[in-house]
Design a protein around this motif. Structure first.
Motif, PDB file in Angstrom:
ATOM      1  N   UNK A  61     -23.329 -58.590   1.037  1.00 43.11           N
ATOM      2  CA  UNK A  61     -22.387 -57.737   1.467  1.00 43.11           C
ATOM      3  C   UNK A  61     -21.101 -58.506   1.668  1.00 43.11           C
ATOM      4  N   UNK A  62     -21.032 -59.692   1.921  1.00 52.77           N
ATOM      5  CA  UNK A  62     -19.534 -60.297   2.076  1.00 52.77           C
ATOM      6  C   UNK A  62     -19.094 -60.518   0.615  1.00 52.77           C
ATOM      7  N   UNK A  63     -20.137 -61.076  -0.032  1.00 54.26           N
ATOM      8  CA  UNK A  63     -19.597 -61.100  -1.711  1.00 54.26           C
ATOM      9  C   UNK A  63     -18.935 -59.909  -2.239  1.00 54.26           C
ATOM     10  N   UNK A  64     -19.713 -58.907  -1.767  1.00 53.77           N
ATOM     11  CA  UNK A  64     -19.148 -57.471  -2.309  1.00 53.77           C
ATOM     12  C   UNK A  64     -17.829 -57.173  -1.670  1.00 53.77           C
ATOM     13  N   UNK A  65     -17.424 -57.360  -0.552  1.00 52.00           N
ATOM     14  CA  UNK A  65     -16.527 -56.981   0.066  1.00 52.00           C
ATOM     15  C   UNK A  65     -15.433 -57.852  -0.540  1.00 52.00           C
ATOM     16  N   UNK A  66     -15.363 -59.226  -0.725  1.00 51.77           N
ATOM     17  CA  UNK A  66     -14.522 -60.301  -1.215  1.00 51.77           C
ATOM     18  C   UNK A  66     -14.359 -59.614  -2.907  1.00 51.77           C
ATOM     19  N   UNK A  67     -15.171 -59.514  -3.544  1.00 50.53           N
ATOM     20  CA  UNK A  67     -15.289 -59.150  -4.946  1.00 50.53           C
ATOM     21  C   UNK A  67     -14.172 -57.890  -5.191  1.00 50.53           C
ATOM     22  N   UNK A  68     -14.547 -57.068  -4.205  1.00 50.38           N
ATOM     23  CA  UNK A  68     -13.565 -55.533  -4.446  1.00 50.38           C
ATOM     24  C   UNK A  68     -12.104 -55.890  -3.943  1.00 50.38           C
ATOM     25  N   UNK A 103     -38.428 -52.950  -5.941  1.00 50.79           N
ATOM     26  CA  UNK A 103     -37.456 -52.148  -4.968  1.00 50.79           C
ATOM     27  C   UNK A 103     -36.997 -51.125  -6.008  1.00 50.79           C
ATOM     28  N   UNK A 104     -36.602 -49.750  -5.372  1.00 48.95           N
ATOM     29  CA  UNK A 104     -35.854 -48.783  -6.090  1.00 48.95           C
ATOM     30  C   UNK A 104     -34.591 -49.376  -6.597  1.00 48.95           C
ATOM     31  N   UNK A 105     -33.912 -48.536  -7.539  1.00 51.26           N
ATOM     32  CA  UNK A 105     -32.664 -49.099  -8.065  1.00 51.26           C
ATOM     33  C   UNK A 105     -31.547 -48.762  -7.027  1.00 51.26           C
ATOM     34  N   UNK A 106     -31.391 -47.968  -6.362  1.00 49.37           N
ATOM     35  CA  UNK A 106     -30.451 -47.756  -5.516  1.00 49.37           C
ATOM     36  C   UNK A 106     -30.426 -48.900  -4.301  1.00 49.37           C
ATOM     37  N   UNK A 107     -32.058 -49.063  -3.943  1.00 50.50           N
ATOM     38  CA  UNK A 107     -32.086 -49.811  -2.646  1.00 50.50           C
ATOM     39  C   UNK A 107     -31.582 -51.331  -3.064  1.00 50.50           C
ATOM     40  N   UNK A 108     -31.992 -51.748  -4.359  1.00 46.76           N
ATOM     41  CA  UNK A 108     -31.519 -53.170  -4.865  1.00 46.76           C
ATOM     42  C   UNK A 108     -30.133 -53.293  -4.904  1.00 46.76           C
ATOM     43  N   UNK A 109     -29.376 -52.247  -5.385  1.00 48.58           N
ATOM     44  CA  UNK A 109     -27.897 -52.346  -5.977  1.00 48.58           C
ATOM     45  C   UNK A 109     -27.060 -52.048  -4.725  1.00 48.58           C
ATOM     46  N   UNK A 110     -27.735 -51.298  -3.689  1.00 50.99           N
ATOM     47  CA  UNK A 110     -27.149 -50.938  -2.472  1.00 50.99           C
ATOM     48  C   UNK A 110     -26.032 -49.757  -2.920  1.00 50.99           C
TER      49      UNK A 110
END
Length: 290
Positions: free
Chosen positions: A273-280, A167-174
């Motif tokens: 995406x849920x983990x990202x929201x909680x972490x932020x 996967x491209x960098x931007x796609x993997x890390x979103x």
């Protein structure tokens, strides 16, 4: 004085690699961006593995705060350029090394020269340098090169490989251009450690994104080195075995937890995406005001 002899110096590698593969490593050139917490250790380990050529990039100098984890940090090297020190250490092991140095680090202006003539790229740039990682990885992928990277996470490590088939960098890390640097850092770390085991014991009071500081341990750095040395040998000698993103490897040695699996959709995975929201949200509460 005993003369240096490559075959004698690295003969104990044989059996793990074949004589033919050992010569391939001797003729290989690896680009390592960063000579700090993990990059210096990567260099020394790959020199001992028999790799004969390097392109090395680093702009920083050693300081007292590096002592807990960085290979070249000691009382004699405070204030010296990390790049100069690590080249000296490497040449003490193999004085016949082919080394090209980039003392200003990597940039848009030198990335082509940094990757020219190399067989593999290694990302050892500080995790907080959010714009340097895609610069290296995207440029390497565009040249058909693999890039391997690891991040120390408490008493563990997360490991990724990038390449033309992954996967491209931007796609993997979103990661998107409209994100703040703090958001990019969260996405970056989450991509290396989807389970976030290390957060079970890290003290969040010592995480400060404003000054780009967080807890670090020599244990995590050494685990990164073991993984990256292995990934480098696989990429150079058995490239068909290298599993690029969305595959990831994550080990927490303290908790005895290990994962090597495919992260469907990368950070766009609904659970990620849920983990990202909680972490932020957690980091917003921890960030000092002003």
């Amino acid at each position: 004085m005993l003369a240096f002899d490559y075959d004698a110096a690295f003969s104990r590698n044989l059996g793990v690699v074949s004589p033919d593969e050992h010569q391939r490593l001797r003729n290989a050139t690896v680009a390592i961006a960063g000579m700090g917490g993990v990059g210096g250790d990567y260099l020394i380990s790959l020199v001992r593995a028999g790799v004969g050529g390097f392109h090395l990039a680093e702009f920083d100098e050693f300081e007292l705060a590096n002592f807990n984890r960085q290979y070249g940090a000691n009382m004699d090297t405070i204030g010296r350029r990390k790049l100069d020190v690590m080249v000296e250490y490497a040449l003490q092991i193999n004085p016949a090394l082919r080394i090209k140095t980039f003392p200003d680090g990597i940039s848009d202006g030198n990335i082509d020269a940094f990757l020219s003539g190399v067989d593999l790229a290694i990302d050892a740039v500080d995790a907080f340098a959010v714009d340097m990682h895609p610069l290296l990885i995207n440029a390497a992928s565009g040249r058909g090169l693999a890039t391997v990277a690891a991040v120390p996470l408490g008493l563990g490590a997360g490991v990724l490989a990038f390449g033309p088939g992954g996967m491209p960098y931007a796609d993997y890390f979103a990661i998107t251009p409209d994100m703040s640097d703090d958001e990019k850092i969260v996405q970056f770390m989450l991509g290396f450690a989807p389970e976030m085991y290390h957060l079970k014991y890290l003290d969040p009071k010592f995480i400060n994104l404003k000054v780009r500081k967080g807890p670090s341990s020599v244990a995590g750095c050494k685990l990164c080195t073991g993984f990256i040395a292995t990934q480098a040998l696989v990429a150079l000698l058995h490239p068909e075995e290298l599993r690029c993103v969305p595959w990831y490897t994550y080990l927490d040695a303290r908790l005895g937890r290990f994962r090597h699996r495919r992260l469907w959709l990368g950070n766009r995975n609904p659970l990620q995406r849920i983990k990202s929201f909680v972490a932020k949200k957690r980091l917003e509460k921890l960030s000092p005001a002003g």
